[in-house]
Every structure is written in structure tokens, then in C-alpha cells.
Design a protein around this motif. Structure first.
Motif, PDB file in Angstrom:
ATOM      1  N   PHE A   1       0.853  -1.199   0.000  1.00  0.00           N
ATOM      2  CA  PHE A   1       0.000   0.000   0.000  1.00  0.00           C
ATOM      3  C   PHE A   1       0.888   1.247   0.000  1.00  0.00           C
ATOM      4  O   PHE A   1       0.936   1.988   0.992  1.00  0.00           O
ATOM      5  CB  PHE A   1      -0.928   0.013   1.219  1.00  0.00           C
ATOM      6  CG  PHE A   1      -1.823  -1.185   1.327  1.00  0.00           C
ATOM      7  CD1 PHE A   1      -3.000  -1.257   0.604  1.00  0.00           C
ATOM      8  CD2 PHE A   1      -1.485  -2.247   2.149  1.00  0.00           C
ATOM      9  CE1 PHE A   1      -3.842  -2.360   0.698  1.00  0.00           C
ATOM     10  CE2 PHE A   1      -2.312  -3.353   2.263  1.00  0.00           C
ATOM     11  CZ  PHE A   1      -3.487  -3.411   1.531  1.00  0.00           C
ATOM     12  N   PRO A   2       1.609   1.509  -1.076  1.00  0.00           N
ATOM     13  CA  PRO A   2       2.597   2.603  -1.047  1.00  0.00           C
ATOM     14  C   PRO A   2       1.992   3.994  -0.990  1.00  0.00           C
ATOM     15  O   PRO A   2       2.666   4.935  -0.594  1.00  0.00           O
ATOM     16  CB  PRO A   2       3.369   2.396  -2.357  1.00  0.00           C
ATOM     17  CG  PRO A   2       2.410   1.689  -3.257  1.00  0.00           C
ATOM     18  CD  PRO A   2       1.592   0.816  -2.371  1.00  0.00           C
ATOM     19  N   LEU A   3       0.719   4.146  -1.361  1.00  0.00           N
ATOM     20  CA  LEU A   3       0.098   5.477  -1.404  1.00  0.00           C
ATOM     21  C   LEU A   3      -1.199   5.533  -0.609  1.00  0.00           C
ATOM     22  O   LEU A   3      -1.999   6.448  -0.808  1.00  0.00           O
ATOM     23  CB  LEU A   3      -0.175   5.881  -2.863  1.00  0.00           C
ATOM     24  CG  LEU A   3       1.041   6.012  -3.770  1.00  0.00           C
ATOM     25  CD1 LEU A   3       0.611   6.266  -5.204  1.00  0.00           C
ATOM     26  CD2 LEU A   3       1.958   7.122  -3.294  1.00  0.00           C
ATOM     27  N   SER A   4      -1.422   4.560   0.242  1.00  0.00           N
ATOM     28  CA  SER A   4      -2.660   4.512   1.023  1.00  0.00           C
ATOM     29  C   SER A   4      -2.319   4.384   2.500  1.00  0.00           C
ATOM     30  O   SER A   4      -1.830   3.347   2.947  1.00  0.00           O
ATOM     31  CB  SER A   4      -3.522   3.326   0.556  1.00  0.00           C
ATOM     32  OG  SER A   4      -4.744   3.285   1.248  1.00  0.00           O
ATOM     33  N   TRP A   5      -2.607   5.432   3.246  1.00  0.00           N
ATOM     34  CA  TRP A   5      -2.191   5.448   4.641  1.00  0.00           C
ATOM     35  C   TRP A   5      -3.079   4.595   5.541  1.00  0.00           C
ATOM     36  O   TRP A   5      -2.626   4.045   6.542  1.00  0.00           O
ATOM     37  CB  TRP A   5      -2.192   6.880   5.173  1.00  0.00           C
ATOM     38  CG  TRP A   5      -3.568   7.515   5.253  1.00  0.00           C
ATOM     39  CD1 TRP A   5      -4.176   8.247   4.287  1.00  0.00           C
ATOM     40  CD2 TRP A   5      -4.483   7.435   6.352  1.00  0.00           C
ATOM     41  NE1 TRP A   5      -5.428   8.641   4.708  1.00  0.00           N
ATOM     42  CE2 TRP A   5      -5.637   8.158   5.979  1.00  0.00           C
ATOM     43  CE3 TRP A   5      -4.454   6.836   7.601  1.00  0.00           C
ATOM     44  CZ2 TRP A   5      -6.746   8.298   6.810  1.00  0.00           C
ATOM     45  CZ3 TRP A   5      -5.554   6.970   8.435  1.00  0.00           C
ATOM     46  CH2 TRP A   5      -6.689   7.692   8.043  1.00  0.00           C
ATOM     47  N   ARG A   6      -4.361   4.487   5.211  1.00  0.00           N
ATOM     48  CA  ARG A   6      -5.302   3.852   6.132  1.00  0.00           C
ATOM     49  C   ARG A   6      -4.984   2.379   6.427  1.00  0.00           C
ATOM     50  O   ARG A   6      -4.889   1.986   7.602  1.00  0.00           O
ATOM     51  CB  ARG A   6      -6.728   4.003   5.601  1.00  0.00           C
ATOM     52  CG  ARG A   6      -7.808   3.708   6.663  1.00  0.00           C
ATOM     53  CD  ARG A   6      -9.193   3.813   6.043  1.00  0.00           C
ATOM     54  NE  ARG A   6      -9.432   5.142   5.503  1.00  0.00           N
ATOM     55  CZ  ARG A   6      -9.887   6.161   6.207  1.00  0.00           C
ATOM     56  NH1 ARG A   6     -10.139   6.011   7.490  1.00  0.00           N
ATOM     57  NH2 ARG A   6     -10.081   7.335   5.630  1.00  0.00           N
ATOM     58  N   PRO A   7      -4.796   1.515   5.393  1.00  0.00           N
ATOM     59  CA  PRO A   7      -4.471   0.118   5.737  1.00  0.00           C
ATOM     60  C   PRO A   7      -3.176  -0.016   6.522  1.00  0.00           C
ATOM     61  O   PRO A   7      -3.091  -0.842   7.447  1.00  0.00           O
ATOM     62  CB  PRO A   7      -4.367  -0.557   4.364  1.00  0.00           C
ATOM     63  CG  PRO A   7      -5.092   0.330   3.419  1.00  0.00           C
ATOM     64  CD  PRO A   7      -4.913   1.705   3.938  1.00  0.00           C
ATOM     65  N   VAL A   8      -2.187   0.784   6.168  1.00  0.00           N
ATOM     66  CA  VAL A   8      -0.894   0.691   6.851  1.00  0.00           C
ATOM     67  C   VAL A   8      -1.020   1.120   8.303  1.00  0.00           C
ATOM     68  O   VAL A   8      -0.516   0.445   9.224  1.00  0.00           O
ATOM     69  CB  VAL A   8       0.152   1.548   6.110  1.00  0.00           C
ATOM     70  CG1 VAL A   8       1.452   1.627   6.913  1.00  0.00           C
ATOM     71  CG2 VAL A   8       0.423   0.998   4.723  1.00  0.00           C
ATOM     72  N   TYR A   9      -1.713   2.238   8.548  1.00  0.00           N
ATOM     73  CA  TYR A   9      -1.830   2.734   9.920  1.00  0.00           C
ATOM     74  C   TYR A   9      -2.720   1.818  10.753  1.00  0.00           C
ATOM     75  O   TYR A   9      -2.462   1.605  11.946  1.00  0.00           O
ATOM     76  CB  TYR A   9      -2.371   4.151   9.924  1.00  0.00           C
ATOM     77  CG  TYR A   9      -2.331   4.799  11.290  1.00  0.00           C
ATOM     78  CD1 TYR A   9      -1.110   5.127  11.880  1.00  0.00           C
ATOM     79  CD2 TYR A   9      -3.496   5.046  12.000  1.00  0.00           C
ATOM     80  CE1 TYR A   9      -1.057   5.699  13.145  1.00  0.00           C
ATOM     81  CE2 TYR A   9      -3.455   5.621  13.263  1.00  0.00           C
ATOM     82  CZ  TYR A   9      -2.231   5.942  13.830  1.00  0.00           C
ATOM     83  OH  TYR A   9      -2.184   6.505  15.080  1.00  0.00           O
ATOM     84  N   LYS A  10      -3.768   1.249  10.128  1.00  0.00           N
ATOM     85  CA  LYS A  10      -4.618   0.310  10.852  1.00  0.00           C
ATOM     86  C   LYS A  10      -3.820  -0.926  11.278  1.00  0.00           C
ATOM     87  O   LYS A  10      -3.988  -1.457  12.384  1.00  0.00           O
ATOM     88  CB  LYS A  10      -5.796  -0.111   9.976  1.00  0.00           C
ATOM     89  CG  LYS A  10      -6.803   0.998   9.689  1.00  0.00           C
ATOM     90  CD  LYS A  10      -7.643   1.336  10.901  1.00  0.00           C
ATOM     91  CE  LYS A  10      -8.731   2.330  10.542  1.00  0.00           C
ATOM     92  NZ  LYS A  10      -9.570   2.686  11.721  1.00  0.00           N
ATOM     93  N   PHE A  11      -2.956  -1.388  10.385  1.00  0.00           N
ATOM     94  CA  PHE A  11      -2.119  -2.540  10.732  1.00  0.00           C
ATOM     95  C   PHE A  11      -1.121  -2.165  11.822  1.00  0.00           C
ATOM     96  O   PHE A  11      -0.809  -2.977  12.704  1.00  0.00           O
ATOM     97  CB  PHE A  11      -1.403  -3.055   9.489  1.00  0.00           C
ATOM     98  CG  PHE A  11      -0.666  -4.339   9.695  1.00  0.00           C
ATOM     99  CD1 PHE A  11      -1.345  -5.484  10.092  1.00  0.00           C
ATOM    100  CD2 PHE A  11       0.703  -4.414   9.508  1.00  0.00           C
ATOM    101  CE1 PHE A  11      -0.671  -6.688  10.301  1.00  0.00           C
ATOM    102  CE2 PHE A  11       1.385  -5.608   9.709  1.00  0.00           C
ATOM    103  CZ  PHE A  11       0.691  -6.744  10.107  1.00  0.00           C
TER     104      PHE A  11
END
Length: 503
Positions: free
Chosen positions: A88-98
Motif C-alpha cells: 500500500f505505497p500510497l494509502s495510509w489507512r491500511p498501513v496505519y490500521k495494521f
């Protein structure tokens, strides 16, 4: 929007693809410390399953998302977290949720590498509020490093958040990192390389009371303004540097001279060079002389270039192939072919720069046949041509605007339009034809880069071979050889790709 990670995909992946993922797992570009444990291999099935859940449940309540993640079987490591970020290089939501989920897992602690990767993704997605919050958390946890400063300042400067840029330095100082001139210089260098010298200068000026700049700082700013062509600001920084009794580095002087040459301010560039010869000649090396000789030869001032070349030899500075190629090109533009050939024969190991100088000079004399002979010679001696080589030769044979005429083999308008259509660029093809048909409007310069790009595929291999043979059949042997050679290059490149994709 369709789901890029279907749940049943993990059961349908073929074994060759599995081996491919196991061999080429994506890695973070950040260098791990030497005492870090060996990087563990990530199971691609587990990674796919977790990413599917994160994508599908990213807008769900936190409790629901974490429940789904707990049902997934995976081994949480730093490498696993980095690869989730890569998905997810340009999507903050999945990364921050993880990230929030990993914070609840006992025995797992984030380090500087994982934090930097996550904050980079958040910055790219332009969630500045969360970006700033995570940066502060990194400072409080004492996990920030030079990479953190680079990500933070580059992101904030690119959107003109100058107040936060300065505040970040003050905040990190309050967390015990201190004001570091070395860190500031690294940031200025990164910003200038990213075409942000205006923002870099503003940061330097606002932090001047806390972190006094030095000559290295000003040198980066000068080169940054030169890169964007702003000589006025570069001169202002130069004057400020001299006022503070710092001497410009030789690399900054060379950059200023190069920019003056590029902007057709030849006299000012030579005045700067003469000043360096008088005051700092001991610091002048091969790069400075090569730069001046190259521009003198390019503008036809071969006699002046010869004088500079003689001075360089007297100082026992040995020329490189780039300098010799400039001399050869300068002699050829003046029609002094014999002298150029003698210099060429005296070079023990000519490289691509030397051959380009000879080819360019011969084409300047309108001798495409002899230039093609040099092209054949460089191939025999094991020097592989580049795209620039082919473009120069095509321009020499067809002209910079492409040859016009009734013969379809040598009419680049028809070949170019055919290439546009085959590449799916029908709109661009129609516009080009309209310009051709409108007699009152000049046809634009033919773009050989686009031509070679559109035909750099399987159809292009066949086209270049077919057209090359036909050209040789009608007597255009030199041009046919150039196109045949390019077709061979495309074919071998395709074979290399096929071999690289084999499991």
C-alpha cells in the motif's frame, strides 16, 4: 472499486509464481543496523491474506478489523510489516490500521526502519495531520534518525509547510536530539536535489540563530538554484556566503560555470574561470578543465580550447576520454578531420563518449556514411551503442524533422504515424496528420525518441528487420545497417527478459 486482493486468490496461485515471490521478496530501501537479526522469509500466502483483510476492512470499526486480523495465520516480524507497507505505497489507512494492530501484540516492538517506512507512506498519501502526529511519536520514542529527518522535511517542504519544517527541528531538539549542522546539511542537499532550493534556503534562514550554516550549506544552495536555472538567487547566496567569509567550494564554482554556459552567458562563465585560474588554480582539477574545454569546443572556440588543454597538460593533469571526445568534436566541426583521426587513433581504450564525439562531429559535416562506419567500428570493438547513438544516426540520415518524400521506406511521416497507431496513440496520430495536411502550419520536429519507444516491442523487432533489409535492397546500406542493429538489440533484450522471468 474492485478488490485487488480476492480472498480465494491464495488457493489459486501456481507454484512457479510462489517460487518467484519467495526469491524476490520486496525489501525496504532503508539499511538495517549491523546487529539486526537476519531478515526472515515472509510467506506470500500469509501476506496476501493479511493485505486482503486490510483492504476490505480498512473502513470498518477497529474492533472488527482486529478480530479479522487475529483469525489470520501469520508470523509478525519487522520484514512482514515492511512488506505490508510495500503493498500500500500510497494509502495510509491500511498501513496505519495494521500499525495499530501490531501495537497490541505482545513481544513486538517497532524500530526506526518500520516507523520510517510507515511515515513515508503516510506522507506520500498527504495525510499531514497524522504524518505530524507520527513524527512526534517517533521523537518521543527516540526512534528518529537521519532518514526520519529526510522524509519529514522533504514531505513538508514539498507542500510548503515551512512553519512545521522549522518546528520539527525545535521539537527534535527538545526530545534530546540537539541541533546538528551535519543533519541540516543533509536535509539541504536532499531538498536541493529534489528541486526545492527555495524551501531549503527558507529553512536555513529561519534556523540560522539555532544552527549557523557553513560553506557546505551555502554550496548546496548554490547548486540547487543552478539546477533550476535561477542564477539570480544563486548569485545572492554566493554573495551572502562571501560576506560571511566562506569560500565557495570548487564544485559550487563548477556548477555556477556550467549554468552560465547553459544559459548562453558565455563571457561571464569565462570571467569566473579566469578568476579561478588567478586565485585558486591549485584547486582546479580535471572536472573544471573538462567542463570548460567541452563548452569551448561545443561553441566552435577550438583555439581557446586548445590553450586550456595545453595548460592542463603543463600542470600534469591527464585528460580522460570525455575531454578527448570534446577535442575531437571541436576539430571535426572545423573540418580538421585528419587531426581528429590522429587523436582518435592515439586513444588506447576509446569508450562510448569518444565514439559519440566522432559520430556527432561527422554528422555535423553532413557525412552520415562515415558516421555509420564509426558505428560499425565501435560494435566490432565491443562498445555497445546506446539509444542516443541510434537517435544521432537516424537524425543524420533523415534530418531532424524526418525525411519527406513519396518513397514509403524513407518517409518517416508514414512510419511514425503507423507506429502511433500500433501503439494505440490514434489521437496523436490524427493530430500529426492534420499538421501535415495544413500547409500553413509547419510540421513539428520529428521525435525520434518516441519513434524508437513505440517500436521497442515484438512488432518493432520484425519492423526493423524487414525495413532494414528493404533499405539495403534499394541501396541505403548504411541506414539499413543501423535499423537492423537496433532490431537485433530489441530481440536480444526480449530474450534476456524471457530468461529472467523463468522460475
Amino acid at each position: 472499486m474492485s478488490n485487488p486482493f480476492p480472498l480465494d486468490m491464495g488457493r489459486t496461485i501456481h507454484k512457479p509464481l510462489m517460487r518467484f515471490f519467495n526469491r524476490f521478496n520486496l525489501r525496504s530501501l532503508t539499511t538495517l543496523p549491523q546487529n539486526q537479526e537476519p531478515i526472515s522469509v515472509v510467506n506470500p500466502n500469509h501476506l496476501l491474506r493479511v493485505c486482503t483483510v486490510l483492504y476490505q476492512q480498512q473502513n470498518s470499526p477497529e474492533s472488527r478489523l482486529q478480530t479479522h486480523l487475529r483469525t489470520c495465520e501469520f508470523h509478525l516480524t519487522h520484514e512482514f510489516f515492511l512488506q505490508v507497507c510495500n503493498k500500500f505505497p500510497l494509502s495510509w489507512r491500511p498501513v496505519y490500521k495494521f500499525f495499530e494492530f501490531t501495537e497490541t501484540q505482545p513481544g513486538f516492538l517497532h524500530n526506526s526502519v518500520t516507523f520510517n517506512k510507515m511515515v513515508d507512506v503516510i506522507g506520500r498519501s498527504r495525510n499531514i495531520d497524522l504524518f505530524w502526529e507520527v513524527l512526534q511519536e517517533m521523537g518521543r520514542r527516540r526512534l528518529a534518525n537521519d532518514k526520519t529527518f529526510a522524509i519529514a522535511l522533504k514531505t513538508l517542504a514539498s507542500i510548503r509547510e515551512m512553519k512545521k519544517c522549522v518546528e520539527f527541528f525545535h521539537f527534535m531538539n527538545a526530545q534530546g536530539y540537539g541541533y546538528s549542522l551535519e543533519t541540516l546539511n543533509k536535509i539541504v542537499q536532499i531538498l536541493c536535489r529534489s528541486k526545492l532550493p527555495v524551501e531549503a534556503k527558507e529553512i536555513v534562514m529561519k534556523l540560522k540563530a539555532s544552527i549557523p550554516p557553513n560553506g557546505v550549506t551555502y554550496g548546496y544552495l548554490i547548486k540547487g538554484f543552478c539546477d533550476i536555472g535561477d542564477l539570480i538567487q544563486a548569485a545572492k547566496v554566493w554573495d551572502l556566503m562571501v560576506d560571511e567569509r566562506f569560500e565557495p567550494g570548487i564544485d559550487a564554482v563548477e556548477k555556477m560555470m556550467e549554468t552560465l554556459f547553459k544559459t548562453n552567458r558565455f563571457d561571464e562563465a569565462m570571467k569566473l574561470f579566469q578568476a579561478m585560474r588567478i586565485t585558486r588554480i591549485d584547486e582546479m582539477g580535471l572536472p573544471t578543465y573538462s567542463l570548460v574545454i567541452g563548452w569551448l569546443c561545443r561553441t566552435g572556440k577550438v583555439s581557446q580550447a586548445h590553450m586550456v588543454f595545453e595548460e592542463m597538460l603543463k600542470r600534469e593533469i591527464h585528460p580522460d576520454n570525455k575531454t578527448m571526445s570534446s577535442i575531437i568534436y571541436g576539430l571535426l566541426t572545423k573540418g580538421r578531420v585528419r587531426e581528429a583521426n590522429n587523436i582518435m587513433k592515439g586513444i588506447e581504450r576509446p569508450d562510448i563518449a569518444v565514439y559519440h564525439g566522432v559520430i556527432k562531429g561527422l554528422l555535423r559535416l553532413r557525412k552520415p556514411g562515415e558516421a555509420t562506419e564509426v558505428f560499425r567500428e565501435m560494435i566490432k570493438r565491443g562498445c555497445e551503442p546506446t539509444m542516443h547513438t541510434y537517435i544521432m544516426l537516424l537524425q543524420g540520415h533523415f534530418g531532424k524533422r524526418g525525411r519527406k518524400g513519396p518513397h514509403p521506406l524513407v518517409n518517416f511521416d508514414s512510419i511514425f504515424v503507423g507506429g502511433l497507431v500500433k501503439a494505440g496513440k490514434s489521437l496523436e496520430a490524427c493530430k500529426y496528420v492534420e499538421r501535415m495536411m495544413n500547409r500553413g502550419m509547419e510540421v513539428p520536429r520529428f521525435d525520434y525518441n518516441k519513434f524508437l519507444h513505440y517500436y521497442s516491442n515484438e512488432e518493432g523487432v520484425f519492423m526493423f528487420e524487414e525495413v532494414g533489409r528493404k533499405l539495403r535492397g534499394v541501396g541505403l546500406v548504411d541506414l539499413g545497417d543501423v535499423l537492423l542493429r537496433y532490431g537485433e538489440k530489441m530481440a536480444t533484450r526480449g530474450r534476456r527478459r524471457d530468461r529472467g522471468g523463468e522460475p
